[in-house]
Design a protein around this motif. Sequence first.
Motif, mmCIF file in Angstrom:
data_model
loop_
_atom_site.group_PDB
_atom_site.id
_atom_site.type_symbol
_atom_site.label_atom_id
_atom_site.label_comp_id
_atom_site.label_asym_id
_atom_site.label_seq_id
_atom_site.Cartn_x
_atom_site.Cartn_y
_atom_site.Cartn_z
ATOM 1 N N UNK A 1 4.748 -29.658 27.743
ATOM 2 C CA UNK A 1 4.027 -29.520 26.468
ATOM 3 C C UNK A 1 4.607 -28.431 25.581
ATOM 4 N N UNK A 2 5.364 -27.518 26.156
ATOM 5 C CA UNK A 2 5.957 -26.456 25.348
ATOM 6 C C UNK A 2 7.104 -26.967 24.473
ATOM 7 N N UNK A 3 7.514 -28.191 24.697
ATOM 8 C CA UNK A 3 8.549 -28.832 23.876
ATOM 9 C C UNK A 3 7.940 -30.088 23.273
ATOM 10 N N UNK A 4 7.756 -30.087 21.983
ATOM 11 C CA UNK A 4 7.036 -31.187 21.332
ATOM 12 C C UNK A 4 7.731 -32.533 21.547
ATOM 13 N N UNK A 5 9.050 -32.551 21.506
ATOM 14 C CA UNK A 5 9.744 -33.829 21.677
ATOM 15 C C UNK A 5 9.573 -34.376 23.090
ATOM 16 N N UNK A 6 9.606 -33.469 24.085
ATOM 17 C CA UNK A 6 9.373 -33.899 25.468
ATOM 18 C C UNK A 6 7.950 -34.417 25.647
ATOM 19 N N UNK A 7 7.005 -33.704 25.052
ATOM 20 C CA UNK A 7 5.599 -34.116 25.163
ATOM 21 C C UNK A 7 5.387 -35.491 24.539
ATOM 22 N N UNK A 8 6.005 -35.731 23.399
ATOM 23 C CA UNK A 8 5.860 -37.030 22.742
ATOM 24 C C UNK A 8 6.454 -38.150 23.591
ATOM 25 N N UNK A 9 7.595 -37.899 24.185
ATOM 26 C CA UNK A 9 8.233 -38.929 25.009
ATOM 27 C C UNK A 9 7.384 -39.255 26.232
ATOM 28 N N UNK A 10 6.901 -38.237 26.903
ATOM 29 C CA UNK A 10 6.105 -38.479 28.105
ATOM 30 C C UNK A 10 4.738 -39.057 27.759
ATOM 31 N N UNK B 1 10.527 -38.064 35.598
ATOM 32 C CA UNK B 1 11.006 -37.974 34.212
ATOM 33 C C UNK B 1 10.700 -36.604 33.620
ATOM 34 N N UNK B 2 9.521 -36.086 33.900
ATOM 35 C CA UNK B 2 9.166 -34.756 33.394
ATOM 36 C C UNK B 2 10.100 -33.691 33.949
ATOM 37 N N UNK B 3 10.370 -33.775 35.239
ATOM 38 C CA UNK B 3 11.297 -32.809 35.840
ATOM 39 C C UNK B 3 12.664 -32.871 35.174
ATOM 40 N N UNK B 4 13.136 -34.087 34.905
ATOM 41 C CA UNK B 4 14.434 -34.249 34.258
ATOM 42 C C UNK B 4 14.430 -33.616 32.877
#
Length: 812
Positions: free
Chosen positions: A8-17, A109-112
């Motif tokens: 969640x600290x990275x908006x792009x990662x949060x959006x993808x997941x 995927x989150x770990x990656x």
Amino acid sequence: MSLWKRVSSHSDCEQRMAAFYEEKGLLDLRLCLAPWIEDRIMSEQITPNSPEQLERVALKFNEDLQQKLLSTRTATDQALKFRVVELCALIQRTSAVELYTNLRTGLQKELQLVTEKSVASTAGQSMPLSSYNMNNTPMVTGYMDAGDLLAVSNSCNPSVVQGVHNVQHSGGIASPALGMATPKVELYEVQHQIMQSLNEFGNCANALKLLVQNYSYMLSSTASPNADVAYRNLIDEKAAIVIAMRRSFMYYESLYEMVMHEMNEWCHQQRQAGNGAPFNEGSLEDIQRCFEILETFIAHMMAAVKETMRVRLTNEEPELTQLLDQVQNARKHLVCSAFIVDKQPPQVMKTNTRFAASVRWLLGSQLGLHNNPPTVECIIMSENQAQRFSARNHQIDSSVAGQTSGEIQNCSSTMEYQQNNHVFSASFRNMQLKKIKRAEKKGTESVMDEKFSLLFYTTTTVSDFQMRVWTLSLPVVVIVHGNQEPQSWATITWDNAFAERVRDPFIITDRVTWAQLSVALNIKFASCTGRSLTMDNLDFLYEKLQREERSEYITWNQFCKEPLPDRSFTFWEWFFAIMKLTKDHMLGMWKAGCIMGFINKAKAQDDLLRSVCGIGTFLLRFSDSELGGVSIAYVNENGHVTMLVPWTARDFQVLSLADRIRDLDVLCWLHPSDRNSSPVKRDAAFGEFYSKRQDPVTGYVKSQLHVHVCSNGDNGSTSGTPHHVSQQDAMQLGNISPESAFSYHSPSPTRHEESDSDASQTADALEKIVQFASPNDPLISEINDALMMSPYRHGDFGIADFDSMTNFEDYN
């Protein structure tokens, strides 16, 4: 910090997941029970490896999940209670296996993503001076006590390693003023992330050390009233360590995938280099460092698992046994993946011709293999054999030598270690393919379509385990004659350009887009000739390939199997012949932009007629009708465009293209290949390519070849052929000057532009002069000699010959 918080600290990662979970309807569940789901799945004692095992694990997870949700319903928050009810309904609608699989995949995927972000955030931070400093650390094999493990882990800490350099100092960023290449900084970042994960694993070593001490104390102490409590505490401590090791192993797998991605990218670039693309071989050094740190990481983990298994608190511990198997298999895959072909053999290989290759083991010195270097063997395999072999993954047996499809001489080499650059490799400098066994052909297949591959393999011992490692070369095509070379290069060029980064040998698509093919053609042509194709060149090639059809895709058959319309050759044969002609005979002129090349007749004529310089403007174009031919189109004195019959490599072996252009005075202005440029004077464009014509000081007069043009009309194509006159014939020319005696000219449009009929009339007039002139006139003998050379009498006679007769005007 929980994994989801890091995501969640990275908006792009949060959006993808979020999009991933929302597609399965599991986003609310992931948000509501984020920490519990992470701990529950990451601490799974048994990783399911079969459908039955997966179903048992999924059902157990489903039960625990429902219990967790039911316990959450006691909360006082009404909104939360309502949300839990909805989640319970979701669980009832979803199968246990699907629910568990989706959540586990999501965590991976989150770990990656988190690992990649962590790597990216370390750009520019301090790095270890060199991972080779770790080569002096003790090798982790067999059992190892916790104190030694902690010491080894601490020795890899970047803050403890001797000397810490910035990325710039360690070669990460080079100063432009020094003209040094800039390696991929990402690899240094990956190294840093691996080191960071390895150091975090040191915390597990501390906990393991304490567990071993407490276990030893419990075994040596007498019975006490708190024995049961101490025993349960040990069980909890051990379970926490197992969870930590599983989590570390998941991070290792993620890091391994990142390193393998870089390794596959390097191999992809190596394959592209087979077509002439630029290739930074030096990045392999950075990949080797990543492999070495990963090997240290997995070796420490394997020692930690074995050490944990020594703390026997229960009779059966299948979870640890399975974890050990996973770690051992991961280490085996790492070691095998580090065995590569760093110098590929020639991809078009001719029998009975010597060639070279080289293999490299990126973990050789790390594993101590250089102390007893193994011998690497090489055999050649057919495509089908390579496919069957690859399907067995890394399994190889002693019968591999019997699977060869040919006979190779000098096919073994002992690996050598270079201390100065830590390269552990085996070089094959003098191999020779003596025989080849071909498969039965199907349909229209030819030997030039058949792919083979060299298999390099060896056997060695790593940590008391015997390992057989192998690697395959890029595909090769075997030929026995030079005329098979063009089609063979079509097979290799297509494979190098369009192969997937990871594939079964040697699966390749049979159609690609023009955008993909244009890049491949441009790379190939530029690598052979030193200058890239222009957009106009590529548009012309596209028109030639598409013919009358219009499609986004170009097929393999269009590329090199189907003849071009009204021609007996394919597109690739035509393209390859042009490429060879340019490389062998026109390289300097092509690189200088003097040759327009890829342009059709109609456009060439239109461009010349629109030229501002008009008469004498010319350009050079590749022939459409003849393989490996180049033609000159120019504006003649009548304002029409004349096309010379194409010259080929055979002509240029007699007289170079530049010298041919120099001989034709009708060529004045070179039409520019760049539409934004202006015409250039002929000698300014080609002067540097003219050869020097000097008579050697040997007592002999040197004969020279000159080009003239035989006119066939104002608009038709004409031929330009060099004519050589022998010394005996030249002596019969009487008053012809010595300079022109050995460069005999036919009627040339550069001087009088007379037609054949004009020359014939002139010859008739001279005959009449001879009839009525005085027999003692000294000019009569000269005229008779000239008539003997006339094409309308006995030889090749033209206006140029009469220019040397100073008294000819007297008889007019």
